[in-house]
Enzyme design. Structure first.
Site, short mmCIF file in Angstrom:
data_model
loop_
_atom_site.label_atom_id
_atom_site.label_comp_id
_atom_site.label_asym_id
_atom_site.label_seq_id
_atom_site.Cartn_x
_atom_site.Cartn_y
_atom_site.Cartn_z
N ASP A 298 0.82 -1.03 -0.13
CA ASP A 298 0.01 0.09 -0.05
C ASP A 298 1.03 1.13 0.18
OD1 ASP A 298 -2.34 1.51 0.38
OD2 ASP A 298 -1.57 1.79 2.54
N ASP B 297 -0.27 5.01 0.74
CA ASP B 297 -0.33 5.94 2.10
C ASP B 297 -0.19 5.48 3.34
OD1 ASP B 297 -1.10 8.05 0.10
OD2 ASP B 297 -3.05 7.34 -0.24
C1 BG6 Z 1 -5.95 5.55 0.17
C2 BG6 Z 1 -5.93 6.38 1.45
O1 BG6 Z 1 -4.65 5.27 0.00
O2 BG6 Z 1 -6.22 6.44 -0.91
C3 BG6 Z 1 -7.52 6.86 1.71
O3 BG6 Z 1 -5.87 5.38 2.65
C4 BG6 Z 1 -7.84 7.81 0.65
O4 BG6 Z 1 -7.63 7.64 2.76
C5 BG6 Z 1 -7.75 6.80 -0.86
O5 BG6 Z 1 -9.24 8.24 0.77
C6 BG6 Z 1 -8.25 7.67 -2.24
O6 BG6 Z 1 -7.04 8.86 -2.23
P1 BG6 Z 1 -7.23 9.94 -3.30
O7 BG6 Z 1 -5.87 10.38 -3.43
O8 BG6 Z 1 -7.67 9.40 -4.67
O9 BG6 Z 1 -8.28 10.85 -2.77
MG MG Z 2 -2.67 3.17 3.69
#
Ligand code: BG6
Ligand code: MG
Length: 212
Positions: A9, A11
């Site tokens: 993953d 984030d």
């Molecule tokens: C994930 C995060 O990696 O991405 C979530 O953990 C987030 O919190 C999701 O909502 C979507 O991210 P983005 O950048 O497309 O808004």
């Molecule tokens: Mg994550």
């Protein structure tokens, strides 16, 4: 276990952008007068932008139209992208770069499996745009975690069967996605340490080097 590939993953596992997601949602929620805190934020980990918004709106005192919801999600993404423009290689989480380098040395394939549509921007900011053998992200999928789609796609792009993949996740939704995809899973970080279903619970990402 035989592990031929690791699917990370992004984030909260490779980079501390999970904090910026929190701050951007917090700013939007405060502006709207909607209660939002770290406990609610933990439920957003791994979940798509629009599904995250729906979780936040459980605490709203009024209903929002579909157009208003799109505008709220866009506002949050604008705040989030302002933070991303400042993200640097230093924002990588402790041990992440060493783990990537060491897996490459050992000939283990590596991929990203993230729900985020901002994945390409983040990888570029931290200097890892070309570091992975495959990337599957929020731009490629219809169903976000806990659906296994993003991890199955990453495994397919790597050409490695799911049972020979180890997923590394900080989100319960991601742990469930990996299990649903028939993969091994290590949970990391604060949220990860509380995951009941993960095969491994680790504080830092580099601890996976002792498992492979
Ligand atoms: C994930 C995060 O990696 O991405 C979530 O953990 C987030 O919190 C999701 O909502 C979507 O991210 P983005 O950048 O497309 O808004
Ligand atoms: Mg994550």
């Amino acid at each position: 276990m035989t592990i031929k590939a690791v699917i990370f993953d992004l984030d909260g596992v490779i980079v501390s952008t999970d904090q910026y997601h929190y701050q951007a949602w917090k700013k939007m929620s405060d502006e709207e007068g909607i209660k939002f805190n770290e406990t609610i934020n933990n439920r957003l980990r791994g979940v798509s932008r629009m599904e995250s918004l729906e979780i936040i709106l459980e605490k709203a005192e009024r209903t929002y139209t579909p157009e208003e919801k799109i505008a709220l999600a866009e506002r949050k993404n604008t705040y989030y992208r302002e933070s991303l423009s400042e993200v640097k290689p230093d924002d990588m989480l402790p041990g992440a770069k060493h783990t990537i380098d060491e897996l490459k040395k050992r000939g283990v394939k590596i991929a990203i499996g993230s729900s985020s549509k901002n994945t390409p921007t983040i990888l570029k900011q931290i200097g890892l745009a070309d570091a992975f053998d495959a990337v599957a992200d929020g731009n490629d999928i219809t169903h976000s975690k806990p659906d296994p789609e993003v991890f199955l796609l990453a495994a397919e792009r790597l050409g490695v069967p799911p049972e020979e993949c180890l997923v590394v996740e900080d989100a319960e939704a991601g742990v469930q996605a990996a299990i649903a995809g028939g993969m091994n899973v290590a949970a990391v970080g604060d949220a990860g340490l509380h995951s009941q279903d993960a095969d491994y619970r680790l504080e830092r990402v580099d601890e996976i080097l002792d498992l492979i």
